[in-house]
Design a protein around this motif. Sequence first.
Motif, PDB file in Angstrom:
ATOM      1  N   MET A   9       0.845  -1.200   0.000  1.00 42.11           N
ATOM      2  CA  MET A   9       0.000   0.000   0.000  1.00 42.11           C
ATOM      3  C   MET A   9       0.882   1.252   0.000  1.00 42.11           C
ATOM      4  SD  MET A   9      -2.845  -0.753   2.965  1.00 42.11           S
ATOM      5  CE  MET A   9      -1.880  -1.816   4.018  1.00 42.11           C
ATOM      6  N   GLY A  10       0.512   2.214  -0.814  1.00 39.89           N
ATOM      7  CA  GLY A  10       1.224   3.493  -0.819  1.00 39.89           C
ATOM      8  C   GLY A  10       2.510   3.499  -1.620  1.00 39.89           C
ATOM      9  N   ALA A  11       2.891   2.369  -2.179  1.00 42.00           N
ATOM     10  CA  ALA A  11       4.151   2.320  -2.943  1.00 42.00           C
ATOM     11  C   ALA A  11       4.054   3.148  -4.227  1.00 42.00           C
ATOM     12  CB  ALA A  11       4.519   0.873  -3.267  1.00 42.00           C
ATOM     13  N   GLY A  12       2.839   3.259  -4.776  1.00 46.50           N
ATOM     14  CA  GLY A  12       2.650   4.069  -5.981  1.00 46.50           C
ATOM     15  C   GLY A  12       2.148   3.292  -7.189  1.00 46.50           C
ATOM     16  N   LYS A  13       1.575   2.102  -6.976  1.00 48.96           N
ATOM     17  CA  LYS A  13       1.127   1.240  -8.079  1.00 48.96           C
ATOM     18  C   LYS A  13       0.066   1.935  -8.952  1.00 48.96           C
ATOM     19  CE  LYS A  13      -0.235  -1.788  -5.019  1.00 48.96           C
ATOM     20  NZ  LYS A  13       0.163  -1.096  -3.785  1.00 48.96           N
ATOM     21  N   THR A  14      -0.928   2.516  -8.299  1.00 50.48           N
ATOM     22  CA  THR A  14      -2.028   3.154  -9.028  1.00 50.48           C
ATOM     23  C   THR A  14      -1.520   4.355  -9.829  1.00 50.48           C
ATOM     24  OG1 THR A  14      -3.605   2.427  -7.350  1.00 50.48           O
ATOM     25  CG2 THR A  14      -4.291   4.266  -8.741  1.00 50.48           C
ATOM     26  N   THR A  15      -0.711   5.177  -9.188  1.00 47.40           N
ATOM     27  CA  THR A  15      -0.168   6.383  -9.836  1.00 47.40           C
ATOM     28  C   THR A  15       0.706   5.998 -11.027  1.00 47.40           C
ATOM     29  OG1 THR A  15      -0.068   7.339  -7.621  1.00 47.40           O
ATOM     30  CG2 THR A  15       1.119   8.510  -9.361  1.00 47.40           C
ATOM     31  N   ILE A  16       1.596   5.047 -10.825  1.00 50.29           N
ATOM     32  CA  ILE A  16       2.512   4.619 -11.887  1.00 50.29           C
ATOM     33  C   ILE A  16       1.740   3.941 -13.018  1.00 50.29           C
ATOM     34  CG2 ILE A  16       4.360   2.935 -12.403  1.00 50.29           C
ATOM     35  CD1 ILE A  16       5.646   3.734  -9.748  1.00 50.29           C
ATOM     36  N   ASN A 114      -9.345   5.606   3.042  1.00 50.96           N
ATOM     37  CA  ASN A 114      -9.750   4.679   1.987  1.00 50.96           C
ATOM     38  C   ASN A 114      -9.002   3.341   2.037  1.00 50.96           C
ATOM     39  OD1 ASN A 114     -11.612   4.393  -0.099  1.00 50.96           O
ATOM     40  ND2 ASN A 114     -10.021   4.715  -1.647  1.00 50.96           N
ATOM     41  N   ARG A 115      -8.111   3.178   3.036  1.00 46.97           N
ATOM     42  CA  ARG A 115      -7.343   1.921   3.131  1.00 46.97           C
ATOM     43  C   ARG A 115      -7.599   1.264   4.489  1.00 46.97           C
ATOM     44  NH1 ARG A 115      -3.703   5.178   0.144  1.00 46.97           N
ATOM     45  NH2 ARG A 115      -2.903   4.190  -1.745  1.00 46.97           N
ATOM     46  N   PRO A 116      -8.609   0.405   4.558  1.00 48.88           N
ATOM     47  CA  PRO A 116      -8.972  -0.194   5.862  1.00 48.88           C
ATOM     48  C   PRO A 116      -7.826  -0.945   6.527  1.00 48.88           C
ATOM     49  CG  PRO A 116     -10.343  -1.079   4.066  1.00 48.88           C
ATOM     50  CD  PRO A 116      -9.497  -0.025   3.465  1.00 48.88           C
ATOM     51  N   TYR A 146      12.239   1.238  -7.200  1.00 46.40           N
ATOM     52  CA  TYR A 146      12.026   2.085  -6.019  1.00 46.40           C
ATOM     53  C   TYR A 146      11.329   3.364  -6.436  1.00 46.40           C
ATOM     54  CZ  TYR A 146      14.805  -0.823  -2.982  1.00 46.40           C
ATOM     55  OH  TYR A 146      15.255  -1.863  -2.225  1.00 46.40           O
ATOM     56  N   ASN A 147      10.163   3.608  -5.879  1.00 49.71           N
ATOM     57  CA  ASN A 147       9.421   4.828  -6.206  1.00 49.71           C
ATOM     58  C   ASN A 147       9.461   5.788  -5.018  1.00 49.71           C
ATOM     59  OD1 ASN A 147       7.603   6.628  -7.549  1.00 49.71           O
ATOM     60  ND2 ASN A 147       5.917   5.705  -6.407  1.00 49.71           N
ATOM     61  N   GLU A 148      10.651   6.296  -4.751  1.00 52.84           N
ATOM     62  CA  GLU A 148      10.824   7.199  -3.602  1.00 52.84           C
ATOM     63  C   GLU A 148      10.772   8.658  -4.024  1.00 52.84           C
ATOM     64  OE1 GLU A 148      11.778   4.323  -0.559  1.00 52.84           O
ATOM     65  OE2 GLU A 148      11.220   6.432  -0.519  1.00 52.84           O
ATOM     66  N   HIS A 149      11.266   8.903  -5.240  1.00 47.84           N
ATOM     67  CA  HIS A 149      11.479  10.300  -5.632  1.00 47.84           C
ATOM     68  C   HIS A 149      10.493  10.696  -6.731  1.00 47.84           C
ATOM     69  CE1 HIS A 149      14.763  10.105  -2.869  1.00 47.84           C
ATOM     70  NE2 HIS A 149      15.248   9.054  -3.512  1.00 47.84           N
ATOM     71  N   ASP A 150      10.995  11.239  -7.810  1.00 45.64           N
ATOM     72  CA  ASP A 150      10.118  11.700  -8.881  1.00 45.64           C
ATOM     73  C   ASP A 150       9.423  10.498  -9.541  1.00 45.64           C
ATOM     74  OD1 ASP A 150       8.982  12.746 -11.150  1.00 45.64           O
ATOM     75  OD2 ASP A 150      10.721  13.935 -11.731  1.00 45.64           O
ATOM     76  N   VAL A 151       8.111  10.500  -9.505  1.00 46.87           N
ATOM     77  CA  VAL A 151       7.365   9.345 -10.024  1.00 46.87           C
ATOM     78  C   VAL A 151       7.602   9.131 -11.522  1.00 46.87           C
ATOM     79  CG1 VAL A 151       5.162  10.526 -10.457  1.00 46.87           C
ATOM     80  CG2 VAL A 151       5.160   8.103  -9.862  1.00 46.87           C
TER      81      VAL A 151
HETATM   82  N1  ADP Z   1       7.089   9.170  -6.348  1.00 50.38           N
HETATM   83  C1  ADP Z   1       6.164   9.701  -5.542  1.00 50.38           C
HETATM   84  N2  ADP Z   1       6.443  10.810  -4.831  1.00 50.38           N
HETATM   85  C2  ADP Z   1       5.526  11.359  -4.012  1.00 50.38           C
HETATM   86  N3  ADP Z   1       4.268  10.887  -3.822  1.00 50.38           N
HETATM   87  C3  ADP Z   1       3.926   9.789  -4.517  1.00 50.38           C
HETATM   88  C4  ADP Z   1       4.838   9.138  -5.405  1.00 50.38           C
HETATM   89  N4  ADP Z   1       4.221   8.058  -5.931  1.00 50.38           N
HETATM   90  C5  ADP Z   1       2.975   8.027  -5.403  1.00 50.38           C
HETATM   91  N5  ADP Z   1       2.783   9.066  -4.563  1.00 50.38           N
HETATM   92  C6  ADP Z   1       1.583   9.376  -3.756  1.00 50.38           C
HETATM   93  O1  ADP Z   1       1.472   8.365  -2.763  1.00 50.38           O
HETATM   94  C7  ADP Z   1       0.120   8.012  -2.535  1.00 50.38           C
HETATM   95  C8  ADP Z   1      -0.076   6.530  -2.775  1.00 50.38           C
HETATM   96  O2  ADP Z   1       0.086   6.253  -4.149  1.00 50.38           O
HETATM   97  P1  ADP Z   1      -0.788   5.166  -4.905  1.00 50.38           P
HETATM   98  O3  ADP Z   1      -0.447   5.262  -6.348  1.00 50.38           O
HETATM   99  O4  ADP Z   1      -2.204   5.269  -4.507  1.00 50.38           O
HETATM  100  O5  ADP Z   1      -0.141   3.850  -4.269  1.00 50.38           O
HETATM  101  P2  ADP Z   1      -0.660   2.347  -4.259  1.00 50.38           P
HETATM  102  O6  ADP Z   1      -1.614   2.186  -5.386  1.00 50.38           O
HETATM  103  O7  ADP Z   1       0.584   1.537  -4.430  1.00 50.38           O
HETATM  104  O8  ADP Z   1      -1.281   2.150  -2.931  1.00 50.38           O
HETATM  105  C9  ADP Z   1      -0.720   8.895  -3.459  1.00 50.38           C
HETATM  106  O9  ADP Z   1      -1.142  10.015  -2.735  1.00 50.38           O
HETATM  107  C10 ADP Z   1       0.275   9.303  -4.554  1.00 50.38           C
HETATM  108  O10 ADP Z   1      -0.036  10.549  -5.117  1.00 50.38           O
END
Ligand code: ADP
Length: 168
Positions: A9-16, A114-116, A146-151
Motif C-alpha cells: 500500500m502506498g508504494a505508488g502502483k495506481t499512480t505509476i 480509503n485503506r482499511p 524504487y518509487n521514492e522520488h520523482d514518479v
Molecule cells: N514518487 C512519488 N512521490 C511522491 N508521492 C507519490 C509518489 N508516488 C505516489 N505518490 C503518492 O502516494 C500516494 C499513494 O500512491 P498510490 O499510487 O495510490 O499507491 P498504491 O496504489 O501503491 O497504494 C498517493 O497520494 C500518490 O499521489
Amino acid sequence: MAIVLIGFMGAGKTTIGELLSRKMDLPFIDLDKAIVEKENLSIPEIFEKYGASYFRKLEHDVLKTYINKNMIIATGGGIIENPNNLEILQKNNLNIWVDTNIDTVYNRIVGDTNRPNAQNKSFEEIKELYNSRISRYNEIAYIKVYNEHDVTLSVQEIHNQIMTDDEN
Ligand SMILES: Nc1ncnc2c1ncn2[C@@H]1O[C@H](COP(=O)(O)OP(=O)(O)O)[C@@H](O)[C@H]1O
Ligand SMILES: O=C(O)C1=C[C@@H](OP(=O)(O)O)[C@@H](O)[C@H](O)C1
Ligand SMILES: [Mg+2]
C-alpha cells in the motif's frame, strides 16, 4: 500479456499504472477501482459490510478477468494474501514490484480513510504487515523499482527495462 504492478500500500502502483499506460499507449485497470465499480461500494464499505475475505474473493475474480489481457494492471497490496492469486501471478512474466521504504509508505498512507488495512494502525503494525509481505512480492517479481522520488523517473525506469528486454 499483462504488465502487473505489485507492492505494498502506498508504494505508488495506481499512480505509476496510470502514467505508464499513457506512455505505452496500453489500457489501464486498477483492480480496486474495478471492484468499487462492480459493487458500487467503496473499499472501506466492502470491508465493513462483508469483511476482508469477501473483498479478497472479489479481488481474485477481477484479477482473473484481466490477467490475460494486453494491458497494465495495478493490483492492491494484499493481492498476494490469496495463494490462488500467487499461483496466477507466478505464471505472468511481467510483474513489476513497486517499492518504497517503510517510512515513506507510512507517511503516504497514514490517515487515508480509503485503506482499511492501514486505518488505526501504528507505524510498528504497518511495518510488521509490510515485512510479512515482501518475500511474496519478491518471489513473483520480474523487476523491482524504487518509487521514492520523482514518479516520472520510476515510470521511465520501468519503460526502459521493458523495452530493453523486448529487444533481446
Ligand atoms: N514518487 C512519488 N512521490 C511522491 N508521492 C507519490 C509518489 N508516488 C505516489 N505518490 C503518492 O502516494 C500516494 C499513494 O500512491 P498510490 O499510487 O495510490 O499507491 P498504491 O496504489 O501503491 O497504494 C498517493 O497520494 C500518490 O499521489
Ligand atoms: O494491502 C491491502 O491489504 C490493501 C491494499 C489496497 O490497495 P493499494 O495497495 O493500492 O493501497 C486495497 O486493495 C485494499 O485497501 C487492501
Ligand atoms: Mg492502488
